[in-house]
Design an enzyme around this catalytic site. Sequence first.
Site, PDB file in Angstrom:
ATOM      1  N   LYS A 118       7.889   7.222  -0.137  1.00  0.00           N
ATOM      2  CA  LYS A 118       7.835   7.087   1.126  1.00  0.00           C
ATOM      3  C   LYS A 118       9.174   7.045   1.990  1.00  0.00           C
ATOM      4  CE  LYS A 118       3.429   7.484   2.157  1.00  0.00           C
ATOM      5  NZ  LYS A 118       1.925   6.665   2.918  1.00  0.00           N
ATOM      6  N   ARG A 133      -2.125   3.683  -4.502  1.00  0.00           N
ATOM      7  CA  ARG A 133      -2.596   4.997  -4.281  1.00  0.00           C
ATOM      8  C   ARG A 133      -0.042   5.439  -4.824  1.00  0.00           C
ATOM      9  NH1 ARG A 133       0.054   9.756  -0.872  1.00  0.00           N
ATOM     10  NH2 ARG A 133      -1.728  11.411  -0.911  1.00  0.00           N
TER      11      ARG A 133
HETATM   12  C1  9MG Z   1      -2.771  11.121   1.781  1.00  0.00           C
HETATM   13  N1  9MG Z   1      -2.340   9.897   1.953  1.00  0.00           N
HETATM   14  C2  9MG Z   1      -0.736  10.275   2.366  1.00  0.00           C
HETATM   15  N2  9MG Z   1      -0.255   8.862   2.775  1.00  0.00           N
HETATM   16  C3  9MG Z   1      -1.243   7.852   2.183  1.00  0.00           C
HETATM   17  C4  9MG Z   1      -1.513   6.783   2.246  1.00  0.00           C
HETATM   18  O1  9MG Z   1      -0.643   5.618   2.612  1.00  0.00           O
HETATM   19  N3  9MG Z   1      -2.976   6.565   2.220  1.00  0.00           N
HETATM   20  C5  9MG Z   1      -3.886   6.796   1.803  1.00  0.00           C
HETATM   21  N4  9MG Z   1      -5.476   6.032   2.070  1.00  0.00           N
HETATM   22  N5  9MG Z   1      -3.706   8.384   2.122  1.00  0.00           N
HETATM   23  C6  9MG Z   1      -1.892   8.481   2.004  1.00  0.00           C
END
Ligand code: 9MG
Length: 274
Positions: free
Chosen positions: A219, A254
């Site tokens: 990010k 994630r």
């Molecule tokens: C879909 N998506 C993109 N960034 C995310 C994040 O930080 N958390 C979650 N739960 N979904 C995300």
Amino acid sequence: MLCGRFALDLSRPVIMGILNVTPDSFSDGGRFAQMDSALLHAERLLREGAGMLDIGGESTRPDAETVSPEQEMERVLPVLERLRDCGVPLSLDTRRTEVMRAALQIGVDLINDVSALEDDGALDLLAATDVGICLMHKQGNPESMQQAPHYHDVVAEVGAYLQRRVELCLAAGIRRERLVIDPGFGFGKTLEHNLQLLRTLPALETRCGAPLLVGMSRKSMLGAMTGEPVPSERLGASVAVAMEAARRGARIIRVHDVKATRQALQVLQALATD
Ligand code: 9MG
């Protein structure tokens, strides 16, 4: 955690591999080429150690174009169907009730909703199922959320929001064991907001009474800290924040880069004293 067909052991962090099914993620050689690329990528994520897959057909990046629910379903449903028996829980990244409903018919184990079930009917729809639910905080909408994020106290406000969403779910009859919460790094937050949230993760889990999912992979907050403008070149930074989140209690992480994250987690676990 109870998550559709699975009972997930969250005593160690689980890696959620990101599977974006958007034209900019894979080849633009048409629907079948997109499907083949998505399946190949899913195989790779699984081989490298993903404990679950998060399938998404709508990019929620700050500058992303919006897609219709029909387009979103056209992208994700066939992939969901083909991956149904891949052996790990399948998560669907969507904020639309209509898309959730269609996915539930095919089979999905977790709904990852960056809108924390704010779409009309989402809460009631999911209350009548056994799927896991990720409730994420965001300020504003993806189209505009990074223009001027503002909080008096980001930690208190994100905590209060997530606590309210958890309580709403419980009141609707959803078992606590089906819930995970997520502070939503980068969703209407400055770098300083993100850092404050990362430093206070353990208190968030305690306040809301649900395990934490975090997503910081590639990010722009990492670009801001390192000066690296290209998201796919932010591997070192992505792994570093993932480990920091794991040290602070994140249960589901994630990520795009499963192999590097898994190796780093293995080292962290080998070093743990208790
Ligand atoms: C879909 N998506 C993109 N960034 C995310 C994040 O930080 N958390 C979650 N739960 N979904 C995300």
